[in-house]
Design an enzyme around this catalytic site. Structure first.
Site, PDB file in Angstrom:
ATOM      1  N   CYS B 150      34.057  77.626  -5.216  1.00  6.65           N
ATOM      2  CA  CYS B 150      34.368  76.518  -4.309  1.00  6.65           C
ATOM      3  C   CYS B 150      35.763  75.974  -4.549  1.00  6.65           C
ATOM      4  CB  CYS B 150      33.359  75.392  -4.481  1.00  6.65           C
ATOM      5  SG  CYS B 150      31.705  75.904  -4.048  1.00  6.65           S
ATOM      6  N   HIS B 151      36.042  75.590  -5.785  1.00  7.58           N
ATOM      7  CA  HIS B 151      37.313  74.940  -6.050  1.00  7.58           C
ATOM      8  C   HIS B 151      38.040  75.570  -7.222  1.00  7.58           C
ATOM      9  CE1 HIS B 151      34.499  72.064  -4.170  1.00  7.58           C
ATOM     10  NE2 HIS B 151      35.489  72.006  -3.309  1.00  7.58           N
TER      11      HIS B 151
END
Lengths: 434, 186
Positions: B150-151
C-alpha cells in the site's frame, strides 16, 4: 443583496394571499429572477448550478439504489451485482450514481480552482468560502463511505487504510478507530454504519448548500475582474441571463457525463472492486478513487519521522493539513487585488499549483517506491509552499496591473479591442485554458 | 419575604443553575448510549483463541490464520532468515521495542525477543502493517521479510520495520506452544 429592495408584486389573488402569509414566491423571485448578477460572469461561474444539479441527481439515484441494496457484509456484493443484472434499469442507475460521484468532484474541483484564480475568497466572501470548504469535506466523507458499500476489495481496503488514519492519533487513536469500525477490523458493523451515514450526509450537504447560497446572496457574486459591483449598469438580472447560461453549462456538462455513463462506465473505477472483499488478502496496489489521489500522495510522501512526530502521524497530519490550507486561504493571501487577471505573478503560480495538484494526483496512483516517493515529497513541498509562502509573500511584493474603474469599463474596453461580441463573453478567456 | 428584599443569590439564580446542571448532565447521559453503541459489540468482543496445527510447516514455510478479524502469520524461518535477523544492529531500527505481547512493553527488539525462548525459528505475528492496516506480502522487499504494497513499508525477517511510513514493528500477539506442533493464539 436581495434584502431590503424586493421588486416582487404578486399578479393574482392567490399570489397576494400567499405573499401575506408565507412569502415563499417572493423569496424565489428575489433570489432567482430579479437577483442582480455581474454582467461579465464567464462559464467558470456556471459550476455552482452544475453542483446543485449533481447533488440532486446523486440523491435521487441514491435513494432508488437503496431500495435494492442490502447493507450486510454477506449480501452487499451480491446485491450490487443483482442491481447490475436483475433490477430493471439497475445498471443505468448504478452507473449514473458511481459516475455521478466522479463528476460531482470534477465540478467541485473546477469550482474551487475558479475561486482560487479569481480570488473569490477575499473579503467579504470569507464565510462563503469556508462554507464551501465544509461542503467539500462532507462530500469527501460521503464519497468515501459510498465507495465502501459495494464491498469489493478496494472498498474493504480503502476503508481499512482510511480508518487507519485515526489510529495515528496519540493515546486515544486506537479507541477512536474501534469506535468507527465497531470492531478490530473492517467488518459487518462498519458496513452498516457507513450505509447509514452515507444516506445521511447528502442531506447535511444540502443544508450547508442553503447556507452557502444565503451567504452568496448577501455579498453577491464575485466576477472575473474581481471589482465589486458599483452601479446598475454593472449587473444583469439573474433571469434570463444567468439562468440560460447556467442551463447551457449544465447541458454541456451532462453530455460529457452521459458519455461516461454509457461508453466508459468503469473508466474511473477500479477492476479490483469487482472482486468481493477478502480480509486476508490486500490487493497488490491499493488506490483510492481518483478524486482523493492528490491527498493520498501527500499522505505517502511523509516517510520520515519529524522530531517527536512519527512518519505515520506526520503523513496523516500532512494530509489533513493540505485540506486545512483551503480554510485559511482568505487570510494567507495578502494581496488587495482579487483576480489573477491583474496579478501576473499570481497567475503564473496559480497554474504551477494546478500542475502540481495534477502531478500529485498522478503520483498517488503510482506505487510508493523508488523515484515516485521523492517526486511526491517535492510536489508536497510545493503544495504547502504555495499556500504558506507564495500567497502571503506575493501580495506584498507583486505589482498588479492597472485595474479598470468598474465592471462596465472592463467589458467595454475588452469589446473595443476584440471587435464586439456579447458582453458576458468579453472576459471569458481564462476558462478556455482549463 | 417581601418583593423588596430580594437577595443574591435569589430563587431565580438557583433555578437557572439547577436547570442548567440538569440539562448538561441529561445531555451527557443521553449522548453516551449513542456513542457507546458504536463500540465493538459483545459478539465481536467474544474473541475465541485460535489453535493452529503447525506440524506441516518445514523451514521456509508459513501459514496464515484469522484471529480477531485479522490475519496472523505463523512462519518457520530458514537458517538464513534467522541469521539475517540476528545480524541487525539494534541502533539502526526505526522502532527499538519488541512489540511482543508475551514480554514486558520495554523489551528491546532483538531477534530473540520477537520469538519464543527455545522456538527462535518461529515467527508468530499479526500480519497487519502498523501504518494503515494493510496486509504486507511475505518474503518480499529489500530485507527478505515483509513488504507492504500500500505505502511501501519494509519489514525484516523478524517483522521489524526497516523503511517506509510504518512507525512500529508488527505486533506479536499473546501465544504459546501447547505442544511441539500446536500453537494457541490469544
Amino acid at each position: 443583496m436581495s434584502e431590503g429592495h424586493s421588486t416582487y408584486t404578486p399578479k393574482t389573488g392567490i399570489g397576494r394571499w400567499f405573499d401575506a402569509r408565507m412569502p415563499l414566491p417572493r423569496l424565489v423571485y428575489d433570489s432567482f429572477v430579479a437577483y442582480p448578477v455581474p454582467r461579465n460572469l464567464n462559464y467558470a461561474w456556471t459550476f455552482g448550478g452544475i453542483l446543485a444539479l449533481m447533488l440532486a441527481a446523486q440523491m435521487l439515484t441514491g435513494i432508488v439504489l437503496a431500495m435494492h441494496y442490502a447493507a450486510d457484509s454477506t449480501l452487499a456484493f451480491d446485491s450490487v451485482e443483482k442491481i447490475m443484472r436483475d433490477v430493471n434499469s439497475g445498471w443505468l442507475l448504478r452507473y449514473m450514481h458511481s459516475n455521478g460521484a466522479s463528476f460531482f468532484f470534477v465540478a467541485v474541483y473546477i469550482h474551487i480552482f475558479r475561486g482560487l484564480y479569481y480570488g473569490s475568497y477575499k473579503a467579504p466572501r470569507e464565510l462563503l468560502w469556508i462554507l464551501g470548504c465544509i461542503i467539500y469535506l462532507l462530500m469527501m466523507a460521503t464519497g468515501f463511505m459510498g465507495y465502501v458499500l459495494p464491498w469489493g476489495q478496494m472498498s474493504f481496503w480503502g476503508a481499512t487504510v482510511i480508518t487507519g488514519f485515526f489510529s495515528a492519533i496519540p493515546l486515544v487513536g486506537d479507541w477512536i478507530q474501534q469506535l468507527l469500525l465497531g470492531g478490530y477490523a473492517v467488518d459487518n458493523p462498519t458496513l452498516n454504519r457507513f450505509f447509514s451515514l452515507h444516506y445521511l450526509l447528502p442531506f447535511m450537504i444540502a443544508g450547508v448548500v442553503v447556507l452557502h447560497i444565503w451567504a452568496l446572496h448577501v455579498v453577491g457574486q464575485s466576477n472575473p475582474t474581481g471589482i465589486e459591483v458599483k452601479s446598475k449598469t454593472d449587473t444583469v438580472a439573474f433571469t434570463p441571463y444567468a439562468t440560460i447560461k447556467d442551463a447551457f453549462g449544465m447541458l454541456v456538462f451532462l453530455f460529457i457525463f452521459a458519455y461516461f455513463v454509457f461508453y466508459l462506465p468503469n473508466f474511473l473505477g477500479h477492476p479490483d472492486n469487482y472482486v468481493v472483499a477478502d480480509p486476508l488478502k490486500t490487493p497488490a496496489h491499493i488506490v483510492p478513487e481518483w478524486y482523493f489521489l492528490p491527498f493520498y500522495a501527500i499522505l505517502r510522501a511523509i516517510t520520515f519521522n519529524i522530531g517527536p512526530i512519527n512518519s505515520k502521524l506526520g503523513g496523516v497530519l500532512a494530509m489533513f493539513g493540505s485540506i486545512a490550507m483551503l480554510f485559511l486561504v482568505p487570510w494567507l493571501d495578502t494581496s488587495k487585488v482579487r483576480s489573477a487577471v491583474y496579478r501576473p505573478w499570481y497567475k503564473l503560480f496559480f497554474w504551477l499549483f494546478v500542475i502540481d495538484a495534477v502531478l500529485l494526483g498522478w503520483l498517488g496512483s503510482q506505487p510508493a517506491e523508488g523515484s515516485y516517493v521523492f517526486m511526491a515529497q517535492m510536489a508536497t513541498l510545493f503544495y504547502f509552499a504555495f499556500f504558506l509562502v507564495v500567497l502571503p509573500v506575493l501580495g506584498l511584493v507583486e505589482t498588479p496591473r492597472r485595474l479598470p474603474n468598474s465592471i462596465t469599463e472592463a467589458v467595454l474596453e475588452k469589446n473595443k479591442g476584440g471587435g464586439g461580441g456579447h458582453p458576458a463573453r468579453a472576459t471569458a478567456a481564462p476558462e478556455t485554458k482549463g | 419575604m417581601s418583593a423588596t428584599d430580594i437577595q443574591d443569590p435569589n430563587r431565580r439564580d438557583f433555578l437557572y443553575v439547577a436547570t442548567g446542571m440538569a440539562a448538561v448532565v441529561g445531555a451527557g447521559a443521553v449522548a453516551w448510549p449513542f456513542i457507546d453503541q458504536m463500540r465493538p459489540d459483545a459478539s465481536t468482543l467474544a474473541l475465541a483463541s485460535v489453535e493452529v496445527d503447525v506440524s506441516s510447516l518445514t523451514p521456509g514455510m508459513s501459514l496464515v490464520v484469522k484471529w480477531r478479524g485479522k490475519p496472523v502469520v505463523v512462519r518457520n524461518r530458514t537458517e538464513q532468515e534467522m541469521k539475517d535477523g540476528e545480524a541487525v544492529n539494534l541502533a539502526q531500527l526505526k522502532d527499538p521495542l519488541a512489540r511482543n505481547a508475551n514480554l514486558p512493553a520495554d523489551a528491546p527488539a532483538t531477534d530473540a525477543n520477537r520469538t519464543m525462548p527455545g522456538k527462535e525459528a518461529w515467527i508468530v505475528m499479526v500480519q497487519v502493517c502498523t501504518h494503515l492496516g494493510c496486509i504486507p506480502l511475505g518474503q518480499e522487499g529489500e530485507f527478505g521479510g515483509w513488504f507492504c504494497p500500500c505505502h511501501g513499508s519494509v519489514y525484516d525477517t523478524a517483522g521489524r520495520v526497516r523503511g517506509g511510513p510504518a512507525p512500529e514493528n508488527m505486533t506479536v500477539p499473546v501465544f504459546q506452544f501447547i505442544s511441539d506442533t500446536k500453537i494457541r493464539i490469544g
